[in-house]
Motif scaffolding. Structure first.
Motif, PDB file in Angstrom:
ATOM      1  N   GLU A  25       0.768  -1.090  -0.020  1.00 49.37           N
ATOM      2  CA  GLU A  25      -0.011  -0.043   0.057  1.00 49.37           C
ATOM      3  C   GLU A  25       0.686   1.167  -0.062  1.00 49.37           C
ATOM      4  O   GLU A  25       0.383   2.341  -0.296  1.00 49.37           O
ATOM      5  N   THR A  26       2.204   1.158   0.553  1.00 46.76           N
ATOM      6  CA  THR A  26       2.905   2.367   0.562  1.00 46.76           C
ATOM      7  C   THR A  26       3.345   3.008  -0.927  1.00 46.76           C
ATOM      8  O   THR A  26       3.919   3.826  -0.943  1.00 46.76           O
ATOM      9  N   TRP A  27       3.209   1.754  -1.963  1.00 47.98           N
ATOM     10  CA  TRP A  27       3.591   2.127  -3.292  1.00 47.98           C
ATOM     11  C   TRP A  27       2.676   3.298  -4.002  1.00 47.98           C
ATOM     12  O   TRP A  27       1.448   2.971  -3.617  1.00 47.98           O
ATOM     13  N   THR A  28       3.135   4.425  -4.615  1.00 47.52           N
ATOM     14  CA  THR A  28       2.351   4.959  -5.340  1.00 47.52           C
ATOM     15  C   THR A  28       1.387   4.490  -6.345  1.00 47.52           C
ATOM     16  O   THR A  28       1.687   3.354  -6.761  1.00 47.52           O
ATOM     17  N   LYS A  29       0.447   4.971  -6.739  1.00 49.42           N
ATOM     18  CA  LYS A  29      -0.565   4.255  -7.817  1.00 49.42           C
ATOM     19  C   LYS A  29       0.215   4.058  -9.171  1.00 49.42           C
ATOM     20  O   LYS A  29      -0.089   3.133  -9.659  1.00 49.42           O
ATOM     21  N   GLU A  30       0.939   5.110  -9.424  1.00 52.21           N
ATOM     22  CA  GLU A  30       1.611   5.273 -10.650  1.00 52.21           C
ATOM     23  C   GLU A  30       2.608   4.070 -10.619  1.00 52.21           C
ATOM     24  O   GLU A  30       2.781   3.121 -11.766  1.00 52.21           O
ATOM     25  N   TYR A  31       3.444   3.930  -9.477  1.00 50.92           N
ATOM     26  CA  TYR A  31       4.402   2.884  -9.507  1.00 50.92           C
ATOM     27  C   TYR A  31       3.909   1.419  -9.472  1.00 50.92           C
ATOM     28  O   TYR A  31       4.306   0.389 -10.225  1.00 50.92           O
ATOM     29  N   THR A  32       2.781   1.521  -8.834  1.00 57.05           N
ATOM     30  CA  THR A  32       2.113   0.082  -8.751  1.00 57.05           C
ATOM     31  C   THR A  32       1.576  -0.301 -10.021  1.00 57.05           C
ATOM     32  O   THR A  32       1.906  -1.595 -10.356  1.00 57.05           O
ATOM     33  N   GLU A  33       0.963   0.733 -10.954  1.00 59.04           N
ATOM     34  CA  GLU A  33       0.545   0.317 -12.134  1.00 59.04           C
ATOM     35  C   GLU A  33       1.576  -0.147 -13.256  1.00 59.04           C
ATOM     36  O   GLU A  33       1.596  -1.152 -14.045  1.00 59.04           O
ATOM     37  N   ARG A  34       2.740   0.395 -13.001  1.00 59.59           N
ATOM     38  CA  ARG A  34       4.018  -0.052 -13.719  1.00 59.59           C
ATOM     39  C   ARG A  34       4.627  -1.409 -13.416  1.00 59.59           C
ATOM     40  O   ARG A  34       5.050  -2.025 -14.172  1.00 59.59           O
ATOM     41  N   ALA A  35       4.656  -1.471 -12.188  1.00 60.19           N
ATOM     42  CA  ALA A  35       5.145  -2.634 -11.514  1.00 60.19           C
ATOM     43  C   ALA A  35       4.155  -4.022 -11.881  1.00 60.19           C
ATOM     44  O   ALA A  35       4.649  -4.909 -12.244  1.00 60.19           O
ATOM     45  N   HIS A  36       3.052  -3.635 -12.224  1.00 58.95           N
ATOM     46  CA  HIS A  36       2.017  -4.605 -12.508  1.00 58.95           C
ATOM     47  C   HIS A  36       2.338  -4.983 -13.918  1.00 58.95           C
ATOM     48  O   HIS A  36       2.149  -6.181 -14.232  1.00 58.95           O
ATOM     49  N   ASP A  37       2.590  -4.034 -14.629  1.00 56.83           N
ATOM     50  CA  ASP A  37       2.739  -4.250 -16.069  1.00 56.83           C
ATOM     51  C   ASP A  37       4.080  -5.051 -16.341  1.00 56.83           C
ATOM     52  O   ASP A  37       3.941  -6.079 -17.072  1.00 56.83           O
ATOM     53  N   SER A  38       4.859  -4.847 -15.463  1.00 57.02           N
ATOM     54  CA  SER A  38       6.200  -5.354 -15.757  1.00 57.02           C
ATOM     55  C   SER A  38       6.255  -6.570 -15.257  1.00 57.02           C
ATOM     56  O   SER A  38       6.766  -7.718 -15.874  1.00 57.02           O
ATOM     57  N   LEU A  39       5.395  -7.033 -14.113  1.00 57.64           N
ATOM     58  CA  LEU A  39       5.423  -8.576 -13.598  1.00 57.64           C
ATOM     59  C   LEU A  39       4.742  -9.075 -14.833  1.00 57.64           C
ATOM     60  O   LEU A  39       5.036 -10.364 -14.820  1.00 57.64           O
ATOM     61  N   GLY A  40       3.579  -8.538 -15.332  1.00 58.17           N
ATOM     62  CA  GLY A  40       3.004  -9.406 -16.569  1.00 58.17           C
ATOM     63  C   GLY A  40       3.714  -9.574 -17.385  1.00 58.17           C
ATOM     64  O   GLY A  40       3.747 -10.791 -18.156  1.00 58.17           O
TER      65      GLY A  40
END
Length: 390
Positions: free
Chosen positions: A171-186
């Motif tokens: 939850e400490t991650w920003t929304k923008e970083y979470t979205e980028r991390a999600h895309d990278s993990l995918g």
């Protein structure tokens, strides 16, 4: 007559002319000229990464050795360069030229290709060959490190897949970083599930004729790294198993004829030089974000990269007892002179589904259903689901 207009008439030059070697470019008639000629050839073929590699190795050679006239080069010259790459040389009071063994090996291999090209053209005699990993009097090219530990197990890949599907990020991650991390993990998981292909292949992947002919159940592409070789036998077929489809629905584009599956990688750019830079940057982004997910979400100390995805595909299937020919063919490895195998559908799509479905451990929980107490309507609905009918 042709030779007298541009070159000295020597026995070596006559031999070269009679063997069919050309003199199209002035600088071709030297060892470094052949090196530069290969760089230009790779650039014309849009093999940007290969051209860069040869350019970097040539720059290293010139920094340590300097210019070489004609073909006045031997094993001692290569040994001097090798030593300079190992320990560096002093230039203007600074230590220059020292590089890692992995990079040194890569540079020496490019030089070996240049040397072989010179032998083929008749510029250098075969007996002057300076490379050998058995003869201590010649230059030994360091081998790459073995990657036994550079992979994630099926269970570990499955845990990462659950993180993706559950979007289980701090939850400490920003929304923008979470979205980028999600895309990278995918994308990382996609590399694993798509037969370990690299990001350059992912960027070029399209919803082509095969995708629609198979009802959206398979991708077919020509692996970029081996498509540049002469045999051309590098067609890869990827079964779109259920977890891969889940990822595609989340981060892929909507299927359209000849559209890119992951347009976010190249962003509509067709220039191969820029694509190369984008691929390098995206590989770095994926590595950094997946490592952070491993550490902060799963508590791992492992640091996977895109190459881990490829190695994991091969290693996990091998551990499961899947035949190595399937693994090799699925990864787009060269089939050599086996022309028949290149034209045969060696593995039916259903067999590919069977093997690739083993890449993740996603056993579906069986619902607790009391068949005896079901109404006819409920049994009818259950039967439709089993048969895949709406």
């Amino acid at each position: 007559m042709k030779l007298s207009k541009s070159r000295p008439i020597t026995l070596d030059n006559i031999k070269t002319m009679l063997s069919g070697a050309g003199f199209e470019e002035e600088n071709d008639f030297s060892f470094l000229g052949v090196w530069e000629g290969l760089i230009n050839k790779y650039k014309r073929e849009n093999r940007v990464g290969t051209a860069d590699n040869y350019s970097w190795s040539l720059n290293s050679f010139r920094k340590i050795i300097g210019e070489v006239n004609g073909f006045k080069i031997d094993k001692n010259t290569i040994k001097l360069w090798d030593e300079g790459m190992r320990n560096g040389i002093m230039l203007n009071g600074k230590l220059e030229g020292k590089i890692s063994d992995a990079t040194r090996g890569m540079y020496l291999r490019t030089c070996r290709v240049v040397w072989n090209e010179c032998i083929k053209r008749g510029y250098l005699p075969e007996e002057s060959y300076p490379f050998s990993n058995k003869d201590n009097d010649l230059v030994s090219i360091p081998r790459g490190k073995k990657r036994q530990q550079s992979y994630l197990t099926i269970e570990e890949m499955t845990q990462l897949y659950h993180v993706f599907t559950e979007k289980r990020y701090p939850e400490t991650w920003t929304k923008e970083y979470t979205e980028r991390a999600h895309d990278s993990l995918g994308l990382f998981l996609t590399q694993y599930l798509c037969n370990g292909f690299n990001l350059a292949d992912a960027g070029r992947l399209k919803f082509n004729r095969t995708y629609f002919a198979e009802g959206g159940r398979a991708f077919e592409f020509l692996r970029k790294k081996t498509s540049e070789t002469s045999n051309g036998m590098s067609v890869v077929i990827v079964p779109i198993i259920k977890p891969l489809q889940v990822i595609l629905d989340e981060i892929g584009a909507k299927p359209a004829k000849d559209a890119y599956v992951f347009p976010q990688i190249f962003r509509g750019i067709e220039d191969e030089t820029i694509r190369r830079k984008l691929t390098v940057q995206e590989n770095s982004n994926i590595k950094d974000r997946v490592i952070r997910i491993c550490k902060e979400v799963l508590g791992w100390e492992k640091k996977p990269s895109g190459t881990w995805a490829r190695h994991s595909f091969a290693t996990n299937l091998k551990h499961l007892g899947v035949e190595e020919l399937y693994i090799s063919e699925s990864m787009g490895h060269s089939l050599g002179n086996n022309i028949t195998a290149g034209y045969q559908d060696m593995y039916p799509l259903e067999t590919r589904f069977e093997y690739n479905s083993k890449l993740l451990n996603l056993e579906e929980e069986k619902p607790d259903i009391d068949v005896d107490s079901m109404t006819p309507e409920q049994m009818k609905e259950m039967l439709k689901k089993v048969l895949g009918q709406k």
